[in-house]
Design an enzyme around this catalytic site. Structure first.
Site, mmCIF file in Angstrom:
data_model
loop_
_atom_site.group_PDB
_atom_site.id
_atom_site.type_symbol
_atom_site.label_atom_id
_atom_site.label_comp_id
_atom_site.label_asym_id
_atom_site.label_seq_id
_atom_site.Cartn_x
_atom_site.Cartn_y
_atom_site.Cartn_z
ATOM 1 N NE ARG A 166 -3.728 -2.350 0.187
ATOM 2 C CZ ARG A 166 -3.423 -3.559 -0.277
ATOM 3 N NH1 ARG A 166 -2.289 -3.765 -0.910
ATOM 4 N NH2 ARG A 166 -4.266 -4.566 -0.131
ATOM 5 C CB SER A 239 -9.362 -1.979 3.534
ATOM 6 O OG SER A 239 -10.007 -3.164 3.123
ATOM 7 C CD GLU A 335 -5.552 0.139 2.845
ATOM 8 O OE1 GLU A 335 -5.940 0.567 1.744
ATOM 9 O OE2 GLU A 335 -5.619 -1.055 3.173
#
Length: 340
Positions: A166, A239, A335
């Site tokens: 990520r 998420s 995130e």
């Protein structure tokens, strides 16, 4: 085509959490020329710039000053076919899931595990998006990005993107590069990845033995829809937390205390621990506080029940982070990027 710059624009429709904050100025650009005009205008007037794709990985936590540029460039094509595979290219404003379906229609494999991820193609490399054991870097070839420090377009290959879990150079130096288009190398003959729960059990239930990217994509969509709310119906950013990475000694310590802790070995020898499991074990799954909460089906997802502000989301996230740290000694990272 002349730019249409809106003043005092509500950003609710420009972020998947559905947060109502104001952009002092907002412009949608559908071409490289329009992007250049918008940047020139901002430079002349000394406006700060914020670039938005699909807004699916941001938390707007306050009004945005200066100029917000929404990337709406469209277009996709096959560039080349060769022994290594089929090279495709798409413009930054392309809807990611629509692009995945287009590649499946072409009989190409590689993106099926990434089906139904919200957002645009241009935002995908920033996060190195991933799901069910596959990441964008696995099929990535190259991209073109505008370097705002030089005003020139630069091509990035995979190594230059500095992809990690990520993460990418585009997150590490935020604001410097604006991604224009992305190229990926896909294949007609491929091996499917179904070794990531719960996808493996869903594939087994089909009784199929030959690789079938379309079926895998359909299974991924079914799983995601069963666990993740549609942002059009319930505001969310997908998420919200990264899965923490631990080494073997940390994992053994955790397994001694929590034998059922879900974990997945990574190529570098470390292990990814399921953040959703940690949050659920800490008692947050399904919790609601006012206009914000943790989704009842997936503890990784924070939701806006209507009228929430960005700070409300961030305060809830911070409390979850502190609780997981206290209970498990593991630090969760968000995130989404904070704006405003």
């Amino acid at each position: 085509m002349m730019l249409c710059v809106r003043e005092h624009a509500n950003l609710r429709g420009y972020n998947s959490l559905g947060i109502s904050e104001e952009a002092a100025l907002l412009v949608e650009v559908s071409s490289e020329a329009q992007l250049g005009d918008a940047l020139s205008m901002a430079h002349e007037k000394s406006w700060p710039i914020t670039v938005l794709g699909g807004g699916s990985n941001v938390v707007v936590a306050g009004p945005l000053s200066g100029l917000v540029i929404a990337m709406r460039s469209r277009g996709r094509k096959v560039l080349a076919r060769g022994a290594e595979g089929v090279l495709i290219e798409g413009e930054a404003g392309e809807n990611w899931h629509d692009l995945v379906n287009w590649t499946l229609d072409l009989g190409l494999g590689g993106l099926e595990n990434l089906s139904l991820i919200p957002g645009t193609l241009g935002a995908a490399p920033v996060q190195n998006i991933g799901a069910y054991g596959v990441e964008l870097q696995d099929v990535f070839h190259s991209l073109d990005a505008l370097d705002r420090t030089t005003g020139r377009i630069r091509q990035f290959d995979r190594s230059e993107c500095r992809f990690a879990y990520r993460d990418s150079i585009f997150k590490q130096v935020p604001g410097r590069y604006i991604i224009l288009r992305v190229r990926m190398l896909l294949r007609h003959y491929y091996s499917i990845r179904v070794d990531y729960a719960p996808l493996d059990s869903a594939w087994e239930a089909t009784g199929l033995h030959r690789p079938n990217a379309r079926v895998v994509a359909e299974l991924v969509c079914q799983i995601r829809r069963s666990k993740l709310p549609d942002p059009a119906e319930l505001g969310n950013a997908g998420s919200f937390f990264k899965n923490p990475l631990v080494d073997s000694s940390q994992l053994e310590y955790l397994k001694a205390r929590y034998p059922k802790i879900p974990h997945y070995q990574q190529s570098d020898g470390r292990y990814k621990v399921a953040a959703g499991w940690l949050i659920e074990q800490a008692g947050w799954k399904g919790m609601r506080e006012g206009n914000v909460g943790v989704h009842v089906q997936q503890a990784l997802v924070l939701v806006n029940y209507g009228g929430a502000r960005g700070d409300d989301i961030l305060r809830l996230a911070e409390r979850i982070i502190e609780d997981v740290q206290r209970n498990f000694g593991l630090h969760l990272e968000m995130e989404p990027q904070r704006l405003g």
